[in-house]
Design a protein around this motif. Structure first.
Motif, PDB file in Angstrom:
ATOM      1  N   GLU A   1       0.854  -1.179   0.000  1.00 20.95           N
ATOM      2  CA  GLU A   1       0.000   0.000   0.000  1.00 20.95           C
ATOM      3  C   GLU A   1       0.894   1.234   0.000  1.00 20.95           C
ATOM      4  O   GLU A   1       1.744   1.393   0.885  1.00 20.95           O
ATOM      5  CB  GLU A   1      -0.915   0.010   1.222  1.00 20.95           C
TER       6      GLU A   1
ATOM      7  N   ASP B   1       2.094   0.482   3.993  1.00 20.79           N
ATOM      8  CA  ASP B   1       1.826  -0.784   4.671  1.00 20.79           C
ATOM      9  C   ASP B   1       2.085  -1.939   3.720  1.00 20.79           C
ATOM     10  O   ASP B   1       2.052  -1.779   2.498  1.00 20.79           O
ATOM     11  CB  ASP B   1       0.360  -0.835   5.130  1.00 20.79           C
TER      12      ASP B   1
ATOM     13  N   ILE C   1       4.211  -7.035  11.287  1.00 19.32           N
ATOM     14  CA  ILE C   1       4.158  -5.732  11.949  1.00 19.32           C
ATOM     15  C   ILE C   1       5.505  -5.038  11.797  1.00 19.32           C
ATOM     16  O   ILE C   1       6.542  -5.686  11.677  1.00 19.32           O
ATOM     17  CB  ILE C   1       3.819  -5.871  13.461  1.00 19.32           C
TER      18      ILE C   1
ATOM     19  N   ARG D   1      -7.184 -10.691   7.927  1.00 25.50           N
ATOM     20  CA  ARG D   1      -5.831 -10.377   8.404  1.00 25.50           C
ATOM     21  C   ARG D   1      -5.674  -8.888   8.716  1.00 25.50           C
ATOM     22  O   ARG D   1      -4.976  -8.491   9.636  1.00 25.50           O
ATOM     23  CB  ARG D   1      -4.811 -10.816   7.354  1.00 25.50           C
ATOM     24  N   ARG D   2      -6.327  -8.061   7.909  1.00 23.37           N
ATOM     25  CA  ARG D   2      -6.182  -6.615   8.081  1.00 23.37           C
ATOM     26  C   ARG D   2      -6.719  -6.159   9.452  1.00 23.37           C
ATOM     27  O   ARG D   2      -6.172  -5.254  10.075  1.00 23.37           O
ATOM     28  CB  ARG D   2      -6.909  -5.876   6.951  1.00 23.37           C
ATOM     29  N   VAL D   3      -7.800  -6.799   9.927  1.00 19.75           N
ATOM     30  CA  VAL D   3      -8.357  -6.452  11.232  1.00 19.75           C
ATOM     31  C   VAL D   3      -7.330  -6.683  12.330  1.00 19.75           C
ATOM     32  O   VAL D   3      -7.119  -5.846  13.220  1.00 19.75           O
ATOM     33  CB  VAL D   3      -9.642  -7.265  11.505  1.00 19.75           C
TER      34      VAL D   3
ATOM     35  N   ARG E   1      -4.065  -6.933  11.875  1.00 19.80           N
ATOM     36  CA  ARG E   1      -2.914  -6.054  11.677  1.00 19.80           C
ATOM     37  C   ARG E   1      -3.183  -4.682  12.299  1.00 19.80           C
ATOM     38  O   ARG E   1      -2.310  -4.085  12.931  1.00 19.80           O
ATOM     39  CB  ARG E   1      -2.590  -5.927  10.190  1.00 19.80           C
ATOM     40  N   ASP E   2      -4.405  -4.184  12.122  1.00 26.66           N
ATOM     41  CA  ASP E   2      -4.768  -2.904  12.747  1.00 26.66           C
ATOM     42  C   ASP E   2      -4.750  -3.021  14.267  1.00 26.66           C
ATOM     43  O   ASP E   2      -4.326  -2.089  14.971  1.00 26.66           O
ATOM     44  CB  ASP E   2      -6.158  -2.463  12.280  1.00 26.66           C
ATOM     45  N   GLN E   3      -5.195  -4.166  14.777  1.00 25.26           N
ATOM     46  CA  GLN E   3      -5.166  -4.396  16.226  1.00 25.26           C
ATOM     47  C   GLN E   3      -3.728  -4.409  16.728  1.00 25.26           C
ATOM     48  O   GLN E   3      -3.425  -3.841  17.789  1.00 25.26           O
ATOM     49  CB  GLN E   3      -5.855  -5.720  16.555  1.00 25.26           C
TER      50      GLN E   3
ATOM     51  N   ARG F   1      -1.195  -2.872  15.371  1.00 25.11           N
ATOM     52  CA  ARG F   1      -0.697  -1.496  15.330  1.00 25.11           C
ATOM     53  C   ARG F   1      -1.135  -0.703  16.546  1.00 25.11           C
ATOM     54  O   ARG F   1      -0.378   0.069  17.127  1.00 25.11           O
ATOM     55  CB  ARG F   1      -1.196  -0.793  14.066  1.00 25.11           C
ATOM     56  N   ALA F   2      -2.400  -0.896  16.932  1.00 20.45           N
ATOM     57  CA  ALA F   2      -2.918  -0.186  18.107  1.00 20.45           C
ATOM     58  C   ALA F   2      -2.170  -0.609  19.365  1.00 20.45           C
ATOM     59  O   ALA F   2      -1.849   0.222  20.227  1.00 20.45           O
ATOM     60  CB  ALA F   2      -4.416  -0.462  18.254  1.00 20.45           C
TER      61      ALA F   2
ATOM     62  N   ARG G   1       0.899  -1.729  19.448  1.00 19.88           N
ATOM     63  CA  ARG G   1       2.267  -1.204  19.338  1.00 19.88           C
ATOM     64  C   ARG G   1       2.313   0.289  19.661  1.00 19.88           C
ATOM     65  O   ARG G   1       3.279   0.780  20.236  1.00 19.88           O
ATOM     66  CB  ARG G   1       2.790  -1.461  17.925  1.00 19.88           C
TER      67      ARG G   1
END
Length: 555
Positions: free
Chosen positions: A425, A438, A466, A537-539, A541-543, A545-546, A548
């Motif tokens: 991305e 990303d 990540i 997977r994106r859900v 990955r966002d979790q 990130r939060a 981190r």
């Protein structure tokens, strides 16, 4: 946004193999320095190796490979070795015979190597003595006779194994037993040169089919991209520690530097203090690194013990170099221009480079599209993004791979009408600068998920990639525990940490370093999926990130 097209290219030879291009011809964009400076320096000994020695050894090895084992057109040879001054000799000898080389990660275990040998249908293995146990075990599993496991970088080896040194000597002692074929006009575009393994997103690593033309094209593209300013000059010294089996090391570090007349110091294995010593010893001017090495240069007290004033140009690749880390690095080597390169195996290799005539480069920019590359950014809904809008980067150009070897389904997914889906991305601006936001493709998730599901404590799992300060990107596993494991945790909450540690070890015991769960393990109640059962997977990955963001890494 319409397609962005970089500068056009001059004609690229389409009837030459890689050794014919390097050893037998002269391209107009190449400096005339064939016999003036060493092509390589062996780091441990300081021994210089020039054009004539490389060319002679290449013939000798090719002659003996043909005489002893009849290695011929379209056979495959596996090179399973760390960096060595004979690495290009093996590669080009195989190509002299019209055969294909598949480079393997020297850190692979026998199981991982067996997969590569089997898929590539390798007939012979060239390996370092340190990797000999894994090579022989894999050879047995793949049905390769043990006398076809050859040792590189050693004067002698245990029988029945021969050494590259012995084969070169034998080949030079006899008359030519092969006649090198000249390609027809245009044939280099489809003539298979390499099978480079790329993890992708599903299953075991896939073999990326690379033509001779693709590699020649990318070398010329890189030369034109760095040629806008007089930064490189024949006789300069560059540092070759990034692994040659990886496309960044093979194309940009090894072949590009030999092409432009730069002397390359060949280093088998990275050790930070030896890295600093060699820069000082050889007055290295050009550094090709990855972000973990930049982190060490910034953080380690050893850096101040050595004179790095010779370094004038540093390029980082393989993972994004953050603006913050770039700023810190500038303070360590203030005399040095710092840039980035961006590419992938499927685009073989470089797509973008920091322009030499714009220093400092735009912070956080992965580079500018190099000559001959066209790009478009596609949003989730399939429409083209505008400048500044995020979406998946698609690229095309003369260096694109041919597809995935014997995998038409994966090829159809990633290679679409001449364009390669990068899985990244990005945002593109009107200058052609690429900013990576990303990774849409994670770090070999399916392979790790399949392995984790073999553990009795795991009922379900999902692996995501990540950002990681040291390794660029790290695998993180979200795990749903089995009923038995859940009961143990309920009875003793401390058991959760023991299970996490056990799962990390379970992967580490079976996988090469970069596939290990360096991002850790998180225990969850369930894995989000869509109605058809596909992992969201994106859900996760966002979790991640939060999570981190609550404990950000600091330089």
């Amino acid at each position: 946004m319409a397609d962005i097209r970089a500068d056009p290219l001059p004609p690229i030879p389409d009837n030459l193999t890689l050794p014919q291009f390097f050893l037998d011809s002269h391209d107009p964009s190449r400096p005339v320095s064939r016999g003036l400076y060493p092509w390589l320096i062996e780091d441990a000994t300081g021994r210089p190796i020039g054009f004539e020695e490389i060319r002679t050894r290449t013939f000798g090895l090719a002659n003996e490979l043909k005489a002893r084992w009849n290695i011929a057109e379209n056979d495959t040879v596996c090179l399973f070795s760390p960096n060595d001054v004979d690495w290009p000799v093996v590669l080009w000898a195989v190509h002299r015979l019209g055969a294909i080389l598949t480079p393997a990660n020297p850190g692979y275990n026998a199981e991982e190597l067996t997969h590569q040998l089997t898929l590539s249908e390798s007939r012979l293995i060239v390996t370092h003595v340190a990797s000999l146990p894994a090579a022989t075990a894999a050879a047995k599993q793949a049905g390769i006779p043990l006398d076809r496991v050859v040792v590189i970088g050693a004067a002698s080896s245990p029988r029945p194994h021969s050494t590259v040194e012995e084969l070169v000597a034998a080949g030079l002692s006899k008359l030519p037993v092969f006649e090198e074929r000249r390609l027809r006009p245009g044939e280099a575009k489809t003539k298979l040169a390499l099978l480079c393994f790329s993890s992708g997103t599903t299953g075991k690593p896939k073999a990326v089919s690379v033509s001779h033309y693709a590699m020649v094209a990318n070398i010329i593209q890189n030369k034109l991209a760095i040629g806008k300013a007089p930064r490189y000059a024949p006789g300069d010294v560059a540092f070759g520690v990034l692994p040659f089996y990886h496309v960044f090391g093979m194309v940009v570090v090894l072949h590009l530097h030999m092409y432009i007349g730069t002397t390359l110091v060949v280093v088998p294995k990275f050790s930070f203090e030896n890295f600093l010593k060699s820069i000082q010893r050889y007055h290295v001017k050009h550094l090709m690194i990855v972000p973990p090495m930049a982190v060490l240069m910034v953080k380690s007290p050893l850096t101040k013990k050595y004179n790095l004033n010779s370094v004038k140009w540093l390029m980082s690749g393989a993972a994004p170099l953050s603006a913050e880390l770039t700023d810190q690095l500038t303070k360590v080597i203030p005399q040095c221009a710092i840039g980035q390169g961006y590419g992938m195996t499927e685009t073989f290799t470089t797509i973008a480079l920091s322009p030499n005539d714009v220093i400092p480069a735009t912070p956080g920019c992965a580079g500018v599209l190099i000559p001959g590359v066209s790009a478009r950014v596609v949003k989730v809904d399939g429409t083209l993004a505008k400048f500044g809008e995020p979406g998946e980067l698609l690229v095309t150009g003369p260096s694109m791979a041919l597809g995935y070897y014997k995998n038409p389904q994966a090829t159809a997914e990633s290679f679409v009408d001449g364009w390669v889906r990068t899985g990244d991305e990005v945002v593109l601006n009107q200058k052609g600068e690429v900013f990576i936001l990303d990774r849409i493709k994670a770090v070999a998730p399916a392979e790790l998920e399949g392995h984790l599901l073999n553990h009795p404590d795991v009922a379900d799992c999902c692996v995501v990639g990540i950002p990681h300060e040291y390794s660029g990107e790290a695998p993180l596993a979200f795990v749903v525990l089995s009923h038995v494991a859940q009961a143990r945790v309920k009875a003793n909450p401390a058991e959760a940490n023991a299970i996490k540690a056990a799962l990390i070890k379970f992967v580490a015991d079976a996988k090469v370093d970069y596939k290990r769960l360096t991002g850790g393990v998180e225990i969850v109640d369930s894995i989000p999926k869509n109605p058809s059962g596909k992992l969201l997977r994106r859900v996760l990955r966002d979790q991640a990130r939060a999570m981190r963001a609550k404990t950000p890494a600091k330089l």
